[in-house]
Design a protein around this motif. Structure first.
Motif, PDB file in Angstrom:
ATOM      1  N   SER A 243      16.014 -21.009  58.744  1.00  9.26           N
ATOM      2  CA  SER A 243      15.271 -20.213  57.784  1.00  9.26           C
ATOM      3  C   SER A 243      16.144 -20.017  56.553  1.00  9.26           C
ATOM      4  O   SER A 243      17.301 -19.657  56.669  1.00  9.26           O
ATOM      5  N   GLU A 244      15.597 -20.276  55.382  1.00 10.64           N
ATOM      6  CA  GLU A 244      16.371 -20.121  54.160  1.00 10.64           C
ATOM      7  C   GLU A 244      15.537 -19.391  53.126  1.00 10.64           C
ATOM      8  O   GLU A 244      14.394 -19.729  52.890  1.00 10.64           O
ATOM      9  N   SER A 245      16.114 -18.376  52.522  1.00  7.25           N
ATOM     10  CA  SER A 245      15.423 -17.661  51.470  1.00  7.25           C
ATOM     11  C   SER A 245      16.440 -17.164  50.454  1.00  7.25           C
ATOM     12  O   SER A 245      17.570 -16.840  50.796  1.00  7.25           O
ATOM     13  N   TRP A 246      16.020 -17.114  49.208  1.00  7.58           N
ATOM     14  CA  TRP A 246      16.878 -16.657  48.113  1.00  7.58           C
ATOM     15  C   TRP A 246      16.196 -15.488  47.429  1.00  7.58           C
ATOM     16  O   TRP A 246      14.989 -15.490  47.230  1.00  7.58           O
ATOM     17  N   ARG A 247      16.984 -14.501  47.068  1.00  7.67           N
ATOM     18  CA  ARG A 247      16.467 -13.321  46.389  1.00  7.67           C
ATOM     19  C   ARG A 247      17.275 -13.083  45.125  1.00  7.67           C
ATOM     20  O   ARG A 247      18.390 -13.579  44.989  1.00  7.67           O
ATOM     21  N   GLU A 248      16.710 -12.306  44.223  1.00  7.70           N
ATOM     22  CA  GLU A 248      17.445 -11.888  43.038  1.00  7.70           C
ATOM     23  C   GLU A 248      18.105 -10.553  43.338  1.00  7.70           C
ATOM     24  O   GLU A 248      17.430  -9.612  43.749  1.00  7.70           O
ATOM     25  N   PRO A 249      19.413 -10.444  43.135  1.00 11.42           N
ATOM     26  CA  PRO A 249      20.069  -9.165  43.398  1.00 11.42           C
ATOM     27  C   PRO A 249      19.760  -8.159  42.295  1.00 11.42           C
ATOM     28  O   PRO A 249      19.397  -8.524  41.178  1.00 11.42           O
ATOM     29  N   PHE A 250      19.896  -6.879  42.635  1.00  9.03           N
ATOM     30  CA  PHE A 250      19.727  -5.829  41.634  1.00  9.03           C
ATOM     31  C   PHE A 250      20.948  -5.808  40.732  1.00  9.03           C
ATOM     32  O   PHE A 250      22.083  -5.913  41.196  1.00  9.03           O
TER      33      PHE A 250
END
Length: 161
Positions: A48-55
């Motif tokens: 499973s791979e996911s990318w998020r934008e950090p705050f």
């Protein structure tokens, strides 16, 4: 007498058509390329791979910018930081691997996730003088400005004699 629905106007027909169109839009949206991961119910994925934008918080300190980035669960070694004259590139990976042995079978689960963010700066900075510190999941970046602007004030008050 049999009442047939297609012979009479039904005000709910319009709402059903709208609902079907909205459902089709969301189905098409979920099939397209995404920044985050999405699994259909019942779908098993080994990786499973996911990318998020950090705050991010950006502060203008006059002669420099100070940027704080929240990267929870990331080790310092897994952070990549690149600075150009007007842009900051941040990438941080989270990797977790777990092996379990149950009744002779081995199950391996992998989880790859992380954060990616590109920050455009309002003024040019000196990339080679950038400094960064990472502590307790918070990355702090100091970027000295190339040509700091003098603060626009009201000037100096002059007493009249």
């Amino acid at each position: 007498m049999v009442w047939r629905r297609d012979r009479y106007w039904d005000p709910y027909d319009i709402m059903r058509e709208i609902q079907e169109e909205i459902d089709a839009i969301f189905r098409d949206f979920m099939k397209g390329p995404r920044i985050w991961s999405y699994r259909e119910p019942g779908e098993s994925i080994a990786i499973s791979e996911s990318w998020r934008e950090p705050f991010v918080d950006i502060f203008d300190r006059g002669d420099r910018f100070v940027i704080t980035v929240e990267l929870p669960g990331v080790r310092k070694e897994d952070i990549k930081l690149r600075v150009t004259e007007d842009t900051v590139y941040i990438e941080a990976q989270i990797r977790r691997e777990k092996e379990l042995e149950e009744e002779g079978a081995i199950r391996i689960e992998r989880y790859y996730s992380g954060y990616r963010r590109v920050i455009r700066l309002p003024e040019e900075v000196i990339p080679e003088k950038a400094k960064a510190r990472y502590n307790n999941g918070v990355l702090e970046i100091e970027l000295p400005k190339k040509a700091p602007k003098k603060p626009e004030g009201k000037g100096f008050e002059v007493k009249i004699e």
